[in-house]
Design a protein around this motif. Structure first.
Motif, PDB file in Angstrom:
ATOM      1  N   GLN A   1       0.833  -1.209   0.000  1.00  9.87           N
ATOM      2  CA  GLN A   1       0.000   0.000   0.000  1.00  9.87           C
ATOM      3  C   GLN A   1       0.865   1.256   0.000  1.00  9.87           C
ATOM      4  N   ALA A   2       1.983   1.234   0.743  1.00  4.24           N
ATOM      5  CA  ALA A   2       2.880   2.395   0.749  1.00  4.24           C
ATOM      6  C   ALA A   2       3.492   2.624  -0.627  1.00  4.24           C
ATOM      7  N   LEU A   3       3.879   1.513  -1.315  1.00  2.00           N
ATOM      8  CA  LEU A   3       4.438   1.657  -2.666  1.00  2.00           C
ATOM      9  C   LEU A   3       3.370   2.175  -3.631  1.00  2.00           C
ATOM     10  N   ALA A   4       2.136   1.674  -3.487  1.00  3.13           N
ATOM     11  CA  ALA A   4       1.054   2.160  -4.343  1.00  3.13           C
ATOM     12  C   ALA A   4       0.782   3.640  -4.103  1.00  3.13           C
ATOM     13  N   PHE A   5       0.987   4.104  -2.845  1.00  2.00           N
ATOM     14  CA  PHE A   5       0.803   5.531  -2.575  1.00  2.00           C
ATOM     15  C   PHE A   5       1.818   6.364  -3.346  1.00  2.00           C
ATOM     16  N   GLY A   6       3.045   5.854  -3.477  1.00  2.95           N
ATOM     17  CA  GLY A   6       4.047   6.583  -4.242  1.00  2.95           C
ATOM     18  C   GLY A   6       3.617   6.790  -5.686  1.00  2.95           C
ATOM     19  N   TYR A   7       3.095   5.710  -6.327  1.00  2.64           N
ATOM     20  CA  TYR A   7       2.614   5.855  -7.704  1.00  2.64           C
ATOM     21  C   TYR A   7       1.425   6.819  -7.768  1.00  2.64           C
ATOM     22  N   ASP A   8       0.518   6.708  -6.771  1.00  5.56           N
ATOM     23  CA  ASP A   8      -0.678   7.559  -6.784  1.00  5.56           C
ATOM     24  C   ASP A   8      -0.318   9.028  -6.573  1.00  5.56           C
ATOM     25  N   LEU A   9       0.657   9.299  -5.681  1.00  7.91           N
ATOM     26  CA  LEU A   9       1.097  10.673  -5.456  1.00  7.91           C
ATOM     27  C   LEU A   9       1.667  11.275  -6.725  1.00  7.91           C
ATOM     28  N   LEU A  10       2.452  10.502  -7.472  1.00  7.65           N
ATOM     29  CA  LEU A  10       3.023  10.985  -8.736  1.00  7.65           C
ATOM     30  C   LEU A  10       1.919  11.284  -9.749  1.00  7.65           C
ATOM     31  N   ALA A  11       0.910  10.388  -9.829  1.00 10.42           N
ATOM     32  CA  ALA A  11      -0.151  10.575 -10.810  1.00 10.42           C
ATOM     33  C   ALA A  11      -1.022  11.784 -10.479  1.00 10.42           C
ATOM     34  N   ARG A  12      -1.208  12.085  -9.192  1.00 13.14           N
ATOM     35  CA  ARG A  12      -2.100  13.180  -8.809  1.00 13.14           C
ATOM     36  C   ARG A  12      -1.448  14.562  -8.886  1.00 13.14           C
ATOM     37  N   THR A  13      -0.152  14.629  -8.639  1.00  9.60           N
ATOM     38  CA  THR A  13       0.474  15.940  -8.462  1.00  9.60           C
ATOM     39  C   THR A  13       1.385  16.355  -9.601  1.00  9.60           C
ATOM     40  N   TYR A  14       1.872  15.421 -10.418  1.00  7.75           N
ATOM     41  CA  TYR A  14       2.835  15.812 -11.447  1.00  7.75           C
ATOM     42  C   TYR A  14       2.105  16.471 -12.614  1.00  7.75           C
ATOM     43  N   VAL A  15       2.601  17.610 -13.021  1.00  6.80           N
ATOM     44  CA  VAL A  15       2.061  18.349 -14.165  1.00  6.80           C
ATOM     45  C   VAL A  15       3.178  18.459 -15.195  1.00  6.80           C
ATOM     46  N   PRO A  16       3.029  17.856 -16.372  1.00 12.78           N
ATOM     47  CA  PRO A  16       4.106  17.924 -17.372  1.00 12.78           C
ATOM     48  C   PRO A  16       4.311  19.366 -17.824  1.00 12.78           C
ATOM     49  N   PRO A  17       5.551  19.731 -18.128  1.00  9.28           N
ATOM     50  CA  PRO A  17       5.805  21.110 -18.578  1.00  9.28           C
ATOM     51  C   PRO A  17       5.114  21.388 -19.903  1.00  9.28           C
ATOM     52  N   ALA A  18       4.735  22.643 -20.066  1.00 12.52           N
ATOM     53  CA  ALA A  18       4.038  23.037 -21.288  1.00 12.52           C
ATOM     54  C   ALA A  18       4.980  22.939 -22.483  1.00 12.52           C
ATOM     55  N   PRO A  19       4.483  22.475 -23.622  1.00 14.95           N
ATOM     56  CA  PRO A  19       5.346  22.376 -24.811  1.00 14.95           C
ATOM     57  C   PRO A  19       5.761  23.765 -25.277  1.00 14.95           C
ATOM     58  N   PRO A  20       6.936  23.891 -25.881  1.00 14.31           N
ATOM     59  CA  PRO A  20       7.378  25.217 -26.355  1.00 14.31           C
ATOM     60  C   PRO A  20       6.458  25.749 -27.445  1.00 14.31           C
ATOM     61  N   LYS A  21       6.241  27.050 -27.385  1.00 10.15           N
ATOM     62  CA  LYS A  21       5.358  27.670 -28.366  1.00 10.15           C
ATOM     63  C   LYS A  21       6.043  27.731 -29.727  1.00 10.15           C
ATOM     64  N   PRO A  22       5.337  27.393 -30.786  1.00  7.93           N
ATOM     65  CA  PRO A  22       5.963  27.461 -32.127  1.00  7.93           C
ATOM     66  C   PRO A  22       6.241  28.911 -32.519  1.00  7.93           C
ATOM     67  N   ASP A  23       7.313  29.070 -33.244  1.00 14.52           N
ATOM     68  CA  ASP A  23       7.654  30.430 -33.696  1.00 14.52           C
ATOM     69  C   ASP A  23       6.569  30.957 -34.635  1.00 14.52           C
ATOM     70  N   ALA A  24       6.376  32.259 -34.584  1.00 15.74           N
ATOM     71  CA  ALA A  24       5.356  32.885 -35.442  1.00 15.74           C
ATOM     72  C   ALA A  24       5.752  32.749 -36.923  1.00 15.74           C
ATOM     73  N   ALA A  25       4.753  32.540 -37.751  1.00 15.04           N
ATOM     74  CA  ALA A  25       5.017  32.384 -39.201  1.00 15.04           C
ATOM     75  C   ALA A  25       5.550  33.702 -39.755  1.00 15.04           C
ATOM     76  N   PRO A  26       6.533  33.659 -40.645  1.00 16.07           N
ATOM     77  CA  PRO A  26       7.076  34.906 -41.199  1.00 16.07           C
ATOM     78  C   PRO A  26       6.033  35.615 -42.067  1.00 16.07           C
ATOM     79  N   GLY A  27       6.083  36.934 -42.048  1.00 18.64           N
ATOM     80  CA  GLY A  27       5.143  37.734 -42.825  1.00 18.64           C
ATOM     81  C   GLY A  27       5.494  37.721 -44.320  1.00 18.64           C
ATOM     82  N   PRO A  28       4.665  38.292 -45.122  1.00 17.18           N
ATOM     83  CA  PRO A  28       4.925  38.312 -46.582  1.00 17.18           C
ATOM     84  C   PRO A  28       6.169  39.125 -46.892  1.00 17.18           C
TER      85      PRO A  28
END
Length: 333
Positions: A303-330
């Protein structure tokens, strides 16, 4: 006769009350229980600078090497003496097999000659309970800040002199030759370094936090420490994984915190999704097994080991992906 009977009745009634109000006999206070002594695996002390002058601060650095499951805390020295404690610091570094705790004590001496530094007492927290370690103080030689002949010379030491002609010899040519020699030597050393420079190793990128934590939990699960009777080692490993994750996830030193300090730090931080009650139960159960020698069933370990997996699943937030560069103008024609 009637007055005598009335007086006797008053005495009989007031005697029990007087006995009840009589103060109890003083009890002898119990002497404090002496803690068992313990010694680190290594201890060293040094004074910086080596030449100590009266009234000038100097540092007394003490380095202790000890097992990782022990924690050394310095009891501030008290009492009058030839030295005065100005400041103290503490640093701890965990290694692969042990830990190193360094204490820096800043003293100032007020007596000349050989001065004995005070003995240092350390409170030691161990899995077997509180212990104590005493390090004997080392002697230091305190010197004066004045020159040896200052008292004999007096004011004549700084007497005025009339202007005198002083011949100055020119060292320009020698300086130029020395500079050319230094430049040539530096160029030769630069060529030798370039020829022998080490090749750079390929830098392996660090895996994401959730991947590293899950790998650690999977490795702990494969070892099956509770099945081999190593319940205490299992909770030590699992507690380090959970504390390391919480410290890196929320940005604080969780491995050095006590259980109460850990919970207090988390309550001061924004922790959406954190199962605080379950975490508190896990921390309490871990402390009972690690330090109070409590037993834990294989089901409790799972149960203690399962709590470790559950804590990771509940609290970890993956970092946001990098924003793509803006398309060049005409392009302007």
């Amino acid at each position: 006769m009637r007055r005598a009977l009335v007086l006797a009745a008053i005495l009989l009634v007031s005697a029990p009350a007087a006995w009840a109000q009589a103060p109890a006999a003083p009890t002898t206070p119990k002497a404090p229980v002496a803690l068992e002594l313990v010694s680190p695996t290594g201890a060293s002390a040094r004074v910086e600078p080596e030449e100590v002058h009266i009234g000038e601060p100097f540092t007394y650095q003490v380095t202790l090497t000890h097992p990782k499951d022990q924690r050394y805390e310095l009891v501030a020295p008290t009492g009058d003496g030839p030295v005065e404690l100005l400041q103290q610091t503490r640093q701890r570094q965990d290694n692969a097999n042990d830990a190193t705790t360094t204490f820096g004590l800043r003293f100032s001496a007020f007596e000349l000659g050989s001065v004995q530094l005070p003995d240092l007492t350390f409170d030691v927290a161990t899995p077997e309970g509180p212990r104590r370690f005493v390090l004997k103080g080392k002697p230091v030689e305190v010197a004066s800040t004045l020159p040896p002949d200052a008292q004999g010379q007096g004011a004549e030491l700084f007497d005025y002199q009339p202007p005198q002609e002083v011949p100055i010899r020119s060292w320009t040519l020698l300086y130029a030759l020395a500079a050319a020699l230094v430049v040539g030597l530096a160029a030769w050393m630069l060529v030798r370094w370039w020829q022998r420079r080490p090749k750079r190793d390929k830098v392996v990128p660090l895996l994401p936090l959730d991947v590293r934590v899950r790998q650690s939990l999977d490795a702990l699960k494969r070892e099956d420490l509770p099945g081999r009777g190593l319940v205490k080692d299992f909770y030590f490993r699992l507690s380090e994984i959970v504390r390391g994750y919480l410290g890196e996830r929320y940005g604080f030193e969780a491995l050095e915190c006590t259980s109460s300090e850990l919970m207090a730090s988390l309550r001061r931080l924004p922790t959406p999704g954190l199962p605080e009650d379950a975490l508190m139960r896990f921390v309490s159960e871990s402390d009972m097994v690690k330090y109070a020698r409590a037993d834990a069933s294989p089901e409790s370990c799972n149960q203690a080991l399962a709590f470790g997996y559950d804590l990771l699943a509940r609290t970890y937030v993956p970092p946001a992906p990098p924003k793509p560069d803006a398309a060049p103008g005409p392009r302007v024609q």
